[in-house]
Design an enzyme around this catalytic site. Structure first.
Site, short mmCIF file in Angstrom:
data_model
loop_
_atom_site.label_atom_id
_atom_site.label_comp_id
_atom_site.label_asym_id
_atom_site.label_seq_id
_atom_site.Cartn_x
_atom_site.Cartn_y
_atom_site.Cartn_z
N ASP A 16 0.95 -1.37 0.12
CA ASP A 16 0.24 0.04 -0.06
C ASP A 16 0.66 1.25 -0.40
O ASP A 16 2.14 1.42 0.75
CB ASP A 16 -1.04 -0.06 1.42
CG ASP A 16 -2.66 0.86 1.43
OD1 ASP A 16 -2.35 1.66 0.01
OD2 ASP A 16 -2.41 1.07 2.15
N HIS A 33 2.12 3.71 -9.17
CA HIS A 33 1.86 2.50 -9.52
C HIS A 33 2.99 1.56 -10.17
O HIS A 33 3.60 0.25 -9.66
CB HIS A 33 0.83 2.17 -10.02
CG HIS A 33 -0.75 2.33 -9.10
ND1 HIS A 33 -0.42 1.52 -8.23
CD2 HIS A 33 -1.93 2.82 -9.48
CE1 HIS A 33 -1.98 2.69 -7.23
NE2 HIS A 33 -2.45 3.50 -8.55
N LEU A 127 10.86 -20.60 -4.61
CA LEU A 127 9.99 -19.72 -3.80
C LEU A 127 8.22 -19.42 -4.51
O LEU A 127 8.35 -19.74 -5.92
CB LEU A 127 10.47 -17.93 -4.47
CG LEU A 127 9.55 -17.32 -3.82
CD1 LEU A 127 9.48 -17.05 -2.34
CD2 LEU A 127 10.02 -15.47 -3.71
C1 IPE Z 1 -5.51 -2.60 0.00
O1 IPE Z 1 -5.23 -1.44 -0.42
C2 IPE Z 1 -5.63 -3.38 -1.16
C3 IPE Z 1 -3.94 -3.54 -2.28
C4 IPE Z 1 -2.64 -3.28 -1.56
C5 IPE Z 1 -4.11 -4.45 -3.18
P1 IPE Z 1 -5.91 -0.13 -0.30
O2 IPE Z 1 -5.30 0.80 -0.26
O3 IPE Z 1 -7.35 -0.90 -1.32
O4 IPE Z 1 -6.68 -0.43 0.49
P2 IPE Z 1 -7.88 0.98 1.75
O5 IPE Z 1 -8.84 1.08 0.69
O6 IPE Z 1 -7.08 2.08 2.07
O7 IPE Z 1 -8.58 -0.42 2.62
C1 IPE Z 2 -1.96 0.17 -3.25
O1 IPE Z 2 -1.24 1.81 -3.51
C2 IPE Z 2 -1.52 -0.57 -4.57
C3 IPE Z 2 -3.44 -0.71 -4.60
C4 IPE Z 2 -3.87 -0.65 -4.01
C5 IPE Z 2 -3.16 -1.60 -6.19
P1 IPE Z 2 -2.37 2.76 -3.74
O2 IPE Z 2 -2.80 2.83 -5.12
O3 IPE Z 2 -3.50 2.27 -2.46
O4 IPE Z 2 -1.64 4.27 -2.64
P2 IPE Z 2 -2.52 4.91 -1.78
O5 IPE Z 2 -2.79 4.01 0.21
O6 IPE Z 2 -3.61 5.79 -2.23
O7 IPE Z 2 -1.03 5.90 -1.27
MG MG Z 3 -3.79 2.25 -0.47
#
Ligand code: IPE
Ligand code: IPE
Ligand code: MG
Length: 246
Positions: A16, A33, A127
C-alpha cells in the site's frame, strides 16, 4: 507450532501507498503504481535470497474496482506487462507463480497470460509467489463454502468442520502466513487473507510501498524474530516445548 521460528516460512504483503508516494512528488498516481510494480521484482528477489519459501502479494482487492476507471485500467496493464517482462527471469530463478482471486472479471487476454505463466512455472519450487488479484477474504470464504457443498452434496452444513473449509480456500496448498507486512501506514487488513491470518504476526510500517526495500524487509524479519508465538498457550508452555525440542 509452539515455538517462534527465527524466520517466517510464508510472508504476506499488502503493498500500500503507491498513490501517496506519487502525490508527495506531485506525480500522477499511476506513476506510483509503475514504481510499485518495480518494487515487486525487488522483494521477490530479496525473499528468494533469504530462503523464504512462500510470498503472497495483495495486488488488487475486490474493492479496488471502486477506483477511477483509468486507474483500474493502468493496474490491469501493469499486471499484463509484469507477466510479459518478468516471468521468464523469475522462472529461471525458480519462482512458481500462482494467482488467487476471481479472475473471471479480467480480460480474456489477461486470463490467458495468467494461465500461461502459472503453467510455465508450475515445476518451480524455490519460491512460491502467490499474487492476490481481484481477491477478497470474504469472497474466498464464500467460494470455499460453496465449493465444499458442491463437492459434498449429501452432507449438511452441520458436518462442515474448519479443516474442511480450509481445504477449499484458494490458498489450500499453502501454509498460513507467519508474517503480514503492510506498508503505507494503515493498520488494517482491508479484506485480505481473513481466514488464513488467524495467527499471523502483523507488521505495519509507514514506508510507502515503492520505498520498501531490502533493508526494510530485514527490519521486518528482525521484528518477526523477536515475537513469541503462543497459539493460545502460555509463555511457560512455549518455553518448555522449546527446551524439549532442543
Ligand atoms: C489494499 O489497499 C489492497 C491492496 C494493496 C491491493 P487499499 O489501498 O485498497 O486499502 P484501503 O482501501 O485503504 O483499506
Ligand atoms: C496500493 O497503493 C496499490 C493498490 C491498492 C492497487 P494505493 O494505490 O492504495 O496507494 P495509496 O494508499 O492511495 O497511497
Ligand atoms: Mg491504499
Amino acid at each position: 507450532m509452539t515455538t517462534e521460528p527465527a524466520q517466517p516460512q510464508h510472508i504476506a504483503i499488502i503493498m500500500d501507498g503507491n498513490g501517496r508516494w506519487a502525490k508527495k512528488r506531485f506525480l500522477p498516481r499511476t506513476v506510483g503504481h509503475v514504481k510499485g510494480a518495480a518494487g515487486v521484482r525487488r522483494i521477490v528477489k530479496a525473499c528468494a535470497d533469504r530462503d523464504i519459501q512462500y510470498l503472497t502479494l495483495f495486488a488488487f482487492s475486490t474493492e479496488n474496482w471502486r477506483r477511477p476507471p483509468e486507474e483500474v485500467s493502468t493496474l490491469m496493464d501493469l499486471f499484463v506487462q509484469y507477466l510479459q517482462k518478468e516471468m521468464a527471469d523469475m522462472s529461471k530463478e525458480g519462482v512458481r507463480l500462482r494467482v488467487i482471486g476471481d479472475r473471471s472479471a479480467f480480460s480474456a487476454d489477461l486470463q490467458a497470460r495468467i494461465a500461461a505463466a502459472e503453467q510455465a512455472t508450475a515445476h518451480n519450487t524455490t519460491l512460491h509467489l502467490t499474487v492476490a488479484a481481484n481477491y477478497g477474504g470474504q469472497w474466498d470464504i464464500l467460494q470455499a463454502s460453496r465449493a465444499w457443498q458442491k463437492a459434498n452434496p449429501t452432507l449438511s452444513i452441520h458436518d462442515l468442520r474448519e479443516q474442511d473449509l480450509a481445504a477449499y480456500l484458494s490458498t489450500a496448498d499453502l501454509p498460513d502466513p507467519d508474517l503480514l507486512i503492510r506498508t503505507g501506514g494503515e493498520s488494517r487488513i482491508s479484506n485480505f487473507l481473513l481466514w488464513q491470518m488467524a495467527y499471523t504476526e502483523m507488521y505495519f510500517v509507514d514506508d510507502y510501498w515503492p520505498d520498501f526495500d531490502e533493508a526494510s524487509l530485514t527490519k521486518a524479519l528482525t521484528w518477526f524474530a523477536s515475537r513469541v508465538r503462543r497459539f493460545g498457550r502460555t509463555d511457560d508452555q512455549v518455553a518448555n516445548a522449546a527446551n524439549a525440542a532442543s
